[in-house]
Scaffold this motif. Sequence first.
Motif, PDB file in Angstrom:
ATOM      1  N   PHE A 115       1.439 -46.335   3.370  1.00  0.00           N
ATOM      2  CA  PHE A 115       1.418 -45.054   3.893  1.00  0.00           C
ATOM      3  C   PHE A 115       1.920 -44.662   5.114  1.00  0.00           C
ATOM      4  O   PHE A 115       1.166 -44.052   5.881  1.00  0.00           O
ATOM      5  CB  PHE A 115      -0.364 -44.765   3.836  1.00  0.00           C
ATOM      6  CG  PHE A 115      -0.943 -44.845   2.395  1.00  0.00           C
ATOM      7  CD1 PHE A 115      -0.487 -44.453   1.491  1.00  0.00           C
ATOM      8  CD2 PHE A 115      -1.973 -45.708   2.477  1.00  0.00           C
ATOM      9  CE1 PHE A 115      -1.265 -44.674   0.187  1.00  0.00           C
ATOM     10  CE2 PHE A 115      -2.629 -45.925   1.169  1.00  0.00           C
ATOM     11  CZ  PHE A 115      -2.300 -45.375   0.184  1.00  0.00           C
ATOM     12  N   ALA A 116       3.005 -45.348   5.332  1.00  0.00           N
ATOM     13  CA  ALA A 116       3.768 -45.138   6.675  1.00  0.00           C
ATOM     14  C   ALA A 116       4.059 -43.655   7.001  1.00  0.00           C
ATOM     15  O   ALA A 116       3.979 -43.382   8.041  1.00  0.00           O
ATOM     16  CB  ALA A 116       5.099 -45.913   6.563  1.00  0.00           C
ATOM     17  N   VAL A 515      13.691 -45.006   3.008  1.00  0.00           N
ATOM     18  CA  VAL A 515      14.949 -45.878   3.454  1.00  0.00           C
ATOM     19  C   VAL A 515      14.786 -47.267   3.925  1.00  0.00           C
ATOM     20  O   VAL A 515      15.465 -47.977   4.419  1.00  0.00           O
ATOM     21  CB  VAL A 515      15.890 -45.104   4.205  1.00  0.00           C
ATOM     22  CG1 VAL A 515      16.014 -43.771   3.611  1.00  0.00           C
ATOM     23  CG2 VAL A 515      15.077 -44.987   5.582  1.00  0.00           C
ATOM     24  N   ALA A 516      13.550 -47.670   3.496  1.00  0.00           N
ATOM     25  CA  ALA A 516      13.035 -49.115   3.718  1.00  0.00           C
ATOM     26  C   ALA A 516      14.054 -50.102   3.473  1.00  0.00           C
ATOM     27  O   ALA A 516      14.402 -50.080   2.229  1.00  0.00           O
ATOM     28  CB  ALA A 516      11.797 -49.481   3.450  1.00  0.00           C
ATOM     29  N   GLY A 517      14.360 -50.887   4.314  1.00  0.00           N
ATOM     30  CA  GLY A 517      15.484 -51.858   4.037  1.00  0.00           C
ATOM     31  C   GLY A 517      16.682 -51.563   4.242  1.00  0.00           C
ATOM     32  O   GLY A 517      17.804 -52.453   3.946  1.00  0.00           O
ATOM     33  N   ALA A 518      17.149 -50.314   4.668  1.00  0.00           N
ATOM     34  CA  ALA A 518      18.305 -49.797   4.578  1.00  0.00           C
ATOM     35  C   ALA A 518      19.210 -50.174   6.145  1.00  0.00           C
ATOM     36  O   ALA A 518      20.243 -50.092   5.929  1.00  0.00           O
ATOM     37  CB  ALA A 518      18.478 -48.373   4.649  1.00  0.00           C
ATOM     38  N   ASP A 530      20.583 -42.369   7.622  1.00  0.00           N
ATOM     39  CA  ASP A 530      20.309 -41.200   7.267  1.00  0.00           C
ATOM     40  C   ASP A 530      19.525 -41.171   5.957  1.00  0.00           C
ATOM     41  O   ASP A 530      19.732 -41.594   4.922  1.00  0.00           O
ATOM     42  CB  ASP A 530      21.604 -40.023   7.336  1.00  0.00           C
ATOM     43  CG  ASP A 530      21.759 -40.031   8.588  1.00  0.00           C
ATOM     44  OD1 ASP A 530      21.226 -40.358   9.826  1.00  0.00           O
ATOM     45  OD2 ASP A 530      22.908 -39.543   8.872  1.00  0.00           O
ATOM     46  N   HIS A 531      18.333 -40.308   6.013  1.00  0.00           N
ATOM     47  CA  HIS A 531      17.882 -39.878   4.847  1.00  0.00           C
ATOM     48  C   HIS A 531      17.948 -38.578   4.480  1.00  0.00           C
ATOM     49  O   HIS A 531      17.581 -37.675   5.310  1.00  0.00           O
ATOM     50  CB  HIS A 531      15.998 -40.328   4.819  1.00  0.00           C
ATOM     51  CG  HIS A 531      15.200 -39.779   3.695  1.00  0.00           C
ATOM     52  ND1 HIS A 531      14.156 -39.486   3.787  1.00  0.00           N
ATOM     53  CD2 HIS A 531      15.435 -39.878   2.362  1.00  0.00           C
ATOM     54  CE1 HIS A 531      13.471 -39.145   2.513  1.00  0.00           C
ATOM     55  NE2 HIS A 531      14.706 -39.385   1.778  1.00  0.00           N
ATOM     56  N   HIS A 532      18.282 -38.285   3.494  1.00  0.00           N
ATOM     57  CA  HIS A 532      18.331 -36.729   2.587  1.00  0.00           C
ATOM     58  C   HIS A 532      17.147 -36.885   1.637  1.00  0.00           C
ATOM     59  O   HIS A 532      17.565 -37.339   0.261  1.00  0.00           O
ATOM     60  CB  HIS A 532      19.962 -36.582   2.045  1.00  0.00           C
ATOM     61  CG  HIS A 532      20.898 -36.931   3.305  1.00  0.00           C
ATOM     62  ND1 HIS A 532      21.644 -35.711   3.651  1.00  0.00           N
ATOM     63  CD2 HIS A 532      21.552 -37.810   3.995  1.00  0.00           C
ATOM     64  CE1 HIS A 532      22.389 -36.180   4.643  1.00  0.00           C
ATOM     65  NE2 HIS A 532      22.342 -37.384   4.437  1.00  0.00           N
ATOM     66  N   ARG A 544       7.441 -52.523  -7.220  1.00  0.00           N
ATOM     67  CA  ARG A 544       7.442 -53.816  -6.529  1.00  0.00           C
ATOM     68  C   ARG A 544       8.895 -53.943  -5.532  1.00  0.00           C
ATOM     69  O   ARG A 544      10.027 -53.640  -6.220  1.00  0.00           O
ATOM     70  CB  ARG A 544       7.703 -54.768  -7.850  1.00  0.00           C
ATOM     71  CG  ARG A 544       7.766 -56.286  -7.157  1.00  0.00           C
ATOM     72  CD  ARG A 544       7.338 -57.183  -8.332  1.00  0.00           C
ATOM     73  NE  ARG A 544       7.611 -58.667  -7.938  1.00  0.00           N
ATOM     74  CZ  ARG A 544       7.463 -59.642  -8.708  1.00  0.00           C
ATOM     75  NH1 ARG A 544       7.547 -59.303 -10.015  1.00  0.00           N
ATOM     76  NH2 ARG A 544       6.983 -60.919  -8.292  1.00  0.00           N
ATOM     77  N   SER A 545       8.494 -54.008  -4.441  1.00  0.00           N
ATOM     78  CA  SER A 545       9.516 -54.150  -3.372  1.00  0.00           C
ATOM     79  C   SER A 545       9.960 -52.660  -2.841  1.00  0.00           C
ATOM     80  O   SER A 545      10.576 -52.535  -1.641  1.00  0.00           O
ATOM     81  CB  SER A 545      11.007 -54.874  -3.676  1.00  0.00           C
ATOM     82  OG  SER A 545      11.816 -54.060  -4.429  1.00  0.00           O
ATOM     83  N   GLY A 546       9.226 -51.476  -3.312  1.00  0.00           N
ATOM     84  CA  GLY A 546       9.715 -50.234  -2.703  1.00  0.00           C
ATOM     85  C   GLY A 546      10.872 -50.103  -2.715  1.00  0.00           C
ATOM     86  O   GLY A 546      11.910 -50.376  -3.610  1.00  0.00           O
ATOM     87  N   ALA A 547      11.496 -49.044  -1.593  1.00  0.00           N
ATOM     88  CA  ALA A 547      12.917 -48.883  -1.630  1.00  0.00           C
ATOM     89  C   ALA A 547      13.801 -49.901  -1.002  1.00  0.00           C
ATOM     90  O   ALA A 547      14.835 -49.532  -1.610  1.00  0.00           O
ATOM     91  CB  ALA A 547      12.735 -47.991  -0.295  1.00  0.00           C
ATOM     92  N   HIS A 548      13.196 -50.970  -0.823  1.00  0.00           N
ATOM     93  CA  HIS A 548      14.081 -52.188  -0.661  1.00  0.00           C
ATOM     94  C   HIS A 548      14.770 -52.775  -2.013  1.00  0.00           C
ATOM     95  O   HIS A 548      16.210 -53.005  -2.131  1.00  0.00           O
ATOM     96  CB  HIS A 548      13.299 -53.544  -0.494  1.00  0.00           C
ATOM     97  CG  HIS A 548      12.840 -53.400   1.017  1.00  0.00           C
ATOM     98  ND1 HIS A 548      13.330 -54.064   1.936  1.00  0.00           N
ATOM     99  CD2 HIS A 548      11.666 -52.997   1.336  1.00  0.00           C
ATOM    100  CE1 HIS A 548      12.423 -53.825   2.987  1.00  0.00           C
ATOM    101  NE2 HIS A 548      11.644 -53.103   2.749  1.00  0.00           N
TER     102      HIS A 548
END
Length: 746
Positions: A115-116, A515-518, A530-532, A544-548
């Motif tokens: 929940f960041a 954009v975690a891990g970007a 940048d996040h669009h 599992r591992s989310g945006a990574h």
Amino acid sequence: MAVDTSTRSKLDRRTLLIGGGVGIGLVVAWAAWPRTYLPNLTPAPGESLFGAWLKIGTDGHVTVAVPQCEEGQGVYTALPQIIADELGADWKMVGVEPAPLNPLYANPLAAEELFAAALGPLPEALRRAHIRRSGLMLTGASTSIRNFEGELRHAGAAARVLLAKAAAKRWGVDWKAVGTFNGLVYQGSQKLGFGALAAEAADQSLPDDVPLRTGEGPGLFGQPLPRLDAPPKIDGSANFAADIRLPDMVYASIRQGPAGETGLVKVDRAAANRIRGMLAVVTTDDWVAAVADNWWAADRAIDAMRPRFKTPEPVINSDSIEQALSAAFDAEGRRMAEAGDLSAQFRGAQLVAAEYRVGLALHAPLEPMTATAVHRDGRLTLWLPTQAPGLARAAAARAAGLGEGSVILHPTMAGGSFGAKLETDAAAQAALLAMRIGRPVQLTWSRGEDFRRDRFRPAAAGRMAARLDPQKQLTGWLAKIAAPSTGRELAGRLLRGAAIPGIGLALSGSDPGAVAGAVPPYAIPNLAVDHHPAEIGVPTGYWRSGAHSYTCFFTESFLDELAHVAEQDALSFRMAMLGGQPRLARCLQTVAQLGGWQGGQPGSGQGIACHSFRGSHIAVLAEAQLTGDRRVKVERLVAAVDCGRMVNPDLVMQQIEGGLLFGLAGAVGSSTGFTENVADVRDITELRLPTLADCPDITVELIRNNEEPGGASELAVPPVAPAIANALQAATGVRFRRLPLLSDME
């Protein structure tokens, strides 16, 4: 993107700060107000309670309360192993039980990761106070060991000291001279079992400073102890949600509407009533459920009813999802990370550019959504697998119209999850069915329903650009990522009605989780991410591992392309930029040696990729080729892993091997298209998952050290797909920039 707009309209930055910061002052003062929470773990007859974490019986058995969902990752073994090591217990006498709901078991690491978007903008004191006071018990984001190791070690040490003090009182010696080992308390030739001392020990007082073990002598930490959940799973005594049986229980199957603003229009009740065993039809604005004396009849009745729902607007198809990702790039993005002066570096320079895309991915655990509920005497009781028991209880209470204090939740083991069982829909639906029917109800989603109503890993696109200087050094890097704001959606859905997260969502419109891990682990002097935000119209959730899972694919595939442009070996190209990352560099070197790296030469069919996150590091080497019938054949996967000190290396090995196969499945399948707001995939056979015959030879090297523990359960997923894509480029000379691989050729 689903956000609680009613909360947002009331809580914005101007409203919060009006009056010279009075609003902030009030919530900060609330955070500082002291609270004390007492254990509510219940001892059985003959057991003595030692705080919130363990009980010891008169026969010497040790029962450890585990606040995490056992979904196959091994928390029912790793967490008790920490306590047993510090306590000096006999492993054969250690057991587990699910911890009750209590703020003492809150998981702030998981809350801050999942929940960041809602909690990240808040002051740390306020954020931590909310997580603790709302009792956010969460399983996810590879946080179990990282969050609870210290508390568990202290709990084991405290119980050991109390046992030592009880024995010392009997023997007339200094308790500091008393030790424990293998379930015995000893001093010289004197010894007693834990059970003989447990009752007396529970009445002793703790010193101000509880000493931890020094690490000298034999212990259980770091040993490949057998899993505590394996025997009951093998003999069938382990209880999963579908195993619950209650007197007078009925069974339900459900059909929910398509994605978007929809509503139930029509059902054929007469057709359902012709199904033998059929008992009742329950409808709401959003779904219809059939209730029968067996689940098979209920599911057949759902099909027979042929439910019709209002077609949502706008209509979501695979093409519209692709167009939404492209359109997101036309709008100004949010700068999420930067270093150096990228504009100056790019100005007038010749750039290398590429675009990558990933499709929607399903969770597809073996166990679909299942929950059992019964309402008696004003109290609702539920049994279900959940990664968020407090949130599931709250959802059930809302659906039933009860206070949370009138709802009892019994968490069961989960037959896989990968993030799916963070969701609370099944708990709410089972609760409402129990209230409507007046009998115990077991709700099970069919496999097709589990796919249709999944909270998918979002589709995403990455437009990458970089500059190589005349010496072929990477001096500038830009990652523009179009993806839904899944973190904001997740927080708005699961934390709805909570004021503090609502403040966080109002304070910032960004979503770092998207954009975690970007940010690459490499030493690149000038970079930006940048996040669009993309409005794709499909409900998304944590996978599992989310945006990574997609940012690593973008990064490591593009790194390989840059190495080709620079005419350098892909391994050497990476190693030259890892001077500040010695642990990741060692993983790369190790995997190259183990895998017999040939430099990624054309025809070699070898690819390499690496990743660091949550305190752990991994490198993966893949050997792959295209078959004559245009399928991806992965022949070998080699991984080198550094996740710090390991509680149980066998569990880590299992998670890495499972993660590699999960990553392989995500590389070649696990995806779905969309047609008129409904997922195309209906059956697990349509996911193109690798079978046993497709599984590659797997080699894993665990690098031992005494660094702080990092995450392991999700670590291996992100680098598999880019390693395979890089291997296919070496095998075929063709760069594949879309996941699942080859999906753009169909």
